[in-house]
Write an enzyme that holds these catalytic residues in place. Structure first.
Site, PDB file in Angstrom:
ATOM      1  N   GLU A 196       0.828  -1.219   0.000  1.00 46.73           N
ATOM      2  CA  GLU A 196       0.000   0.000   0.000  1.00 46.73           C
ATOM      3  C   GLU A 196       0.861   1.268   0.000  1.00 46.73           C
ATOM      4  O   GLU A 196       0.481   2.298   0.553  1.00 46.73           O
ATOM      5  CB  GLU A 196      -0.985   0.017   1.180  1.00 46.73           C
ATOM      6  CG  GLU A 196      -1.877  -1.190   1.279  1.00 46.73           C
ATOM      7  CD  GLU A 196      -2.600  -1.517  -0.021  1.00 46.73           C
ATOM      8  OE1 GLU A 196      -2.781  -0.616  -0.850  1.00 46.73           O
ATOM      9  OE2 GLU A 196      -2.983  -2.684  -0.195  1.00 46.73           O
ATOM     10  N   GLY A 197       2.017   1.179  -0.618  1.00 46.87           N
ATOM     11  CA  GLY A 197       2.930   2.324  -0.700  1.00 46.87           C
ATOM     12  C   GLY A 197       4.031   2.196   0.320  1.00 46.87           C
ATOM     13  O   GLY A 197       3.793   2.205   1.524  1.00 46.87           O
TER      14      GLY A 197
END
Length: 594
Positions: free
Chosen positions: A439-440
């Site tokens: 998610e980053g």
């Protein structure tokens, strides 16, 4: 060691720091009283402790398996997910009109923490479904919401998000999956998506894939990406399931941790095209997907806090039982349990302080999100939205980086036994390692914090937070005692260090971006340390005020805050120096030097 939900700390943070009493007075949240919150949390604790937590070890030793395009989850997962769905847990946060409970994010955050502490791999399926629900609530058409949301919220179906491709990791401009319009409002999708969490499984009757793809005439880069709903089974107008869609799981990954969570490679369109429908408008897909990603980023931050809590509990239990060596102060002539040794206490206190600080910041962030959505005053909504958006990369980045340190300390407390899989300490460490990546990555969170959250507004929100911290320092000044004196001194130093870092980032963000972004991750960590320290200071003030009600709990709060001040906040000035003076050596070597 099994899991016990830290209900007392959760409720303390919700009531004393996050302001649950004010949240339940917001329009739409009137039923979310402190009594209701406690009842919901107690039931969540029962479910996660008794049903989900016992499956954690099983998922590590007997993970999900793939055969001939199908995925079979760990024994017990399917039954546990059925109970999860029947209990209404997927819908805690979501609107009542679609079958949810409509409770504040603050309450759902505590429930999600428990689920993730109990079993990180299991909790990933509901986490992705939550994101899909949020995206459809925001960008889905009326018919899409009516068709999909009740079934996602009930747990009848689950959701995924499909971004990453073999050639397109974090750089979504490189997405190649194509979507060809069929003239009837549907599209046929062709392409490969990788790293799709719960992209295939046997726990629900349908899987709703949200997929980024390009239409034939789309512009290049991120401006040409659209978002599509591509269900595993086609969905009829009445919600019944039709034929199998042309999306297939061709393999699942073999991973360091979270082994029970199937990470799928999905192939779209190998047999004529996967049928999908457009969400919102063409070429706005990345905008819509960011809704899902931001929801997921906050949730992944909670995963870091959750696994840290689980590792801490296990380390304490082991330290209370493991007998080794006489105490260094000569207070006993025989060997004692290791919890009596100063360095073991230091490790346990580090684990405890980091976890409690991160939990407090995340719950305060959840409350800000509730205020941003429900408060009747537009100015209050806007202020809380800016505060929440500033916090999201910190909650995600700091809490997950912190979890690596905490779970590693958990292994260390166990000594050699921590390196042995049967104790379970190593699983927490391995499971946590993905959290700063998906998610980053931490760098992506830090770049967002620097570019969008600090430089873009000239540091306005960041400075306003520092002013609030200074207000807490003034409250500490009025309290007597060594712990308050230490916290005030270290919080003031940390806040001053953060202010200096903010000014450096603002001054160099556009003029010398290499200098600013060389210190982006240290800047995120400094924000995490100082803002969590701020919450620990507020917790000390609340504990002092309530000390007569539960002396043992509140004395421990004061001691943990004191420890945080001297052992964690004290790191702030060194990190500041790395930000404002450390960019030159970061960028000193050319590629050839490496």
């Amino acid at each position: 060691m099994t899991y016990r939900a830290p209900l007392k700390d959760m409720l303390f943070v919700m009531n004393e720091l996050a302001g649950l009493d004010a949240i339940h007075r917001l329009p739409g949240f009137e039923e979310a009283t402190p009594d209701t919150a406690q009842a919901v949390l107690e039931e969540a604790a029962r479910f996660t402790e008794e049903v989900v937590a016992p499956l954690n070890r099983a998922g590590d030793v007997e993970p999900s398996s793939w055969r001939d395009g199908s995925v079979i989850t760990t024994p017990g997962f399917k039954e546990a997910f059925r109970q999860f769905a029947e209990g209404g847990w997927q819908g805690v946060l979501h609107p009542q009109e679609f079958g949810g409970q409509g409770l504040p994010k603050l309450i759902s955050t505590a429930c999600n923490e428990m689920l993730n502490s109990a079993n990180l791999s299991f909790a990933l399926c509901p986490l992705l479904t939550d994101g899909a629900i949020e995206a459809l609530l925001t960008a889905g058409s009326e018919s899409q919401r009516a068709l999909y949301l009740p079934r996602l919220i009930s747990g009848q179906w689950t959701g995924t998000m499909n971004l990453t491709e073999p050639q397109a990791g974090s750089d979504l401009a490189a997405v190649r999956t194509r979507a060809e319009p069929q003239g009837d409002g549907t599209y046929k999708l062709f392409g490969t998506k990788i790293f799709i969490t719960y992209g295939e499984h046997d726990m629900a009757e349908n899987i709703v894939h949200l997929v980024l793809a390009r239409t034939p005439d789309a512009p290049e880069g991120v401006k040409g990406i659209s978002l599509f709903i591509v269900p595993k089974f086609l969905v009829n107008a009445d919600g019944s399931l039709g034929a199998r869609n042309d999306v297939h799981c061709v393999s699942i990954e073999h991973k360091l941790g979270i082994k029970a969570s199937p990470t799928a490679v999905l192939q779209f369109g190998d047999h004529g095209g996967a049928i999908g429908t457009l969400v919102g408008e063409e070429n706005r897909g990345l905008e819509y997907m960011f809704i899902m990603m931001n929801a997921a980023r906050f949730s992944v931050g909670m995963q870091g806090i959750a696994v840290s809590e689980r590792a801490y509990q296990q380390a304490v239990a082991y330290a209370r039982e493991r007998v080794q060596s006489r105490p260094v102060d000569g207070s006993a002539r025989q060997a004692v349990t290791i919890i009596h040794h100063p360095d073991v206490k230091r490790m346990l206190m580090t684990m405890r302080a980091l976890t409690e600080g991160a939990r407090a910041l995340a719950y305060v962030g959840a409350a800000a999100s509730d205020l941003a959505h429900q408060h009747p005053d537009e100015a209050v909504r806007r202020e809380n939205q800016a505060f929440y958006e500033f916090l999201v990369p910190i909650i995600k980045g700091w809490s997950t980086e912190m979890s690596i340190d905490v779970t590693s300390l958990g292994v260390q407390v166990h000594g050699g036994m921590g390196f042995i899989e049967e104790t379970g300490a190593a699983q927490h460490y391995r499971d946590a390692r993905i959290l700063p990546i998906y998610e980053g990555t931490t760098a992506i969170q830090a770049n967002d914090l620097v570019g969008r959250k600090t430089v873009r507004d000239g540091g306005t929100v960041a400075r306003a937070i520092c002013q609030r911290i200074a207000g807490t320092e003034a409250e500490l000044q009025a309290r007597d005692g060594t712990a308050f004196t230490a916290m005030r001194a270290q919080l003031a130093k940390g806040r001053a260090a953060l202010e200096q870092a903010i000014e450096f980032i603002v001054a160099h963000g556009k003029a010398d971006p290499n200098a600013a972004f060389a210190g982006s991750v240290p800047y995120l960590k400094l924000c995490g340390i100082v803002l969590c320290g701020w919450q620990m200071a507020r917790a000390m003030l609340a504990a002092d005020r309530l000390r007569g009600q539960d002396s043992s709990f509140h004395e421990a709060k004061l001691a943990t805050g004191h420890f945080y001040a001297e052992h964690v906040l004290s790191q702030g000035e060194g990190i500041r120096d790395a930000i404002v003076a450390g960019s030159a050596p970061v960028n000193a070597l050319s590629e050839a030097h490496f």
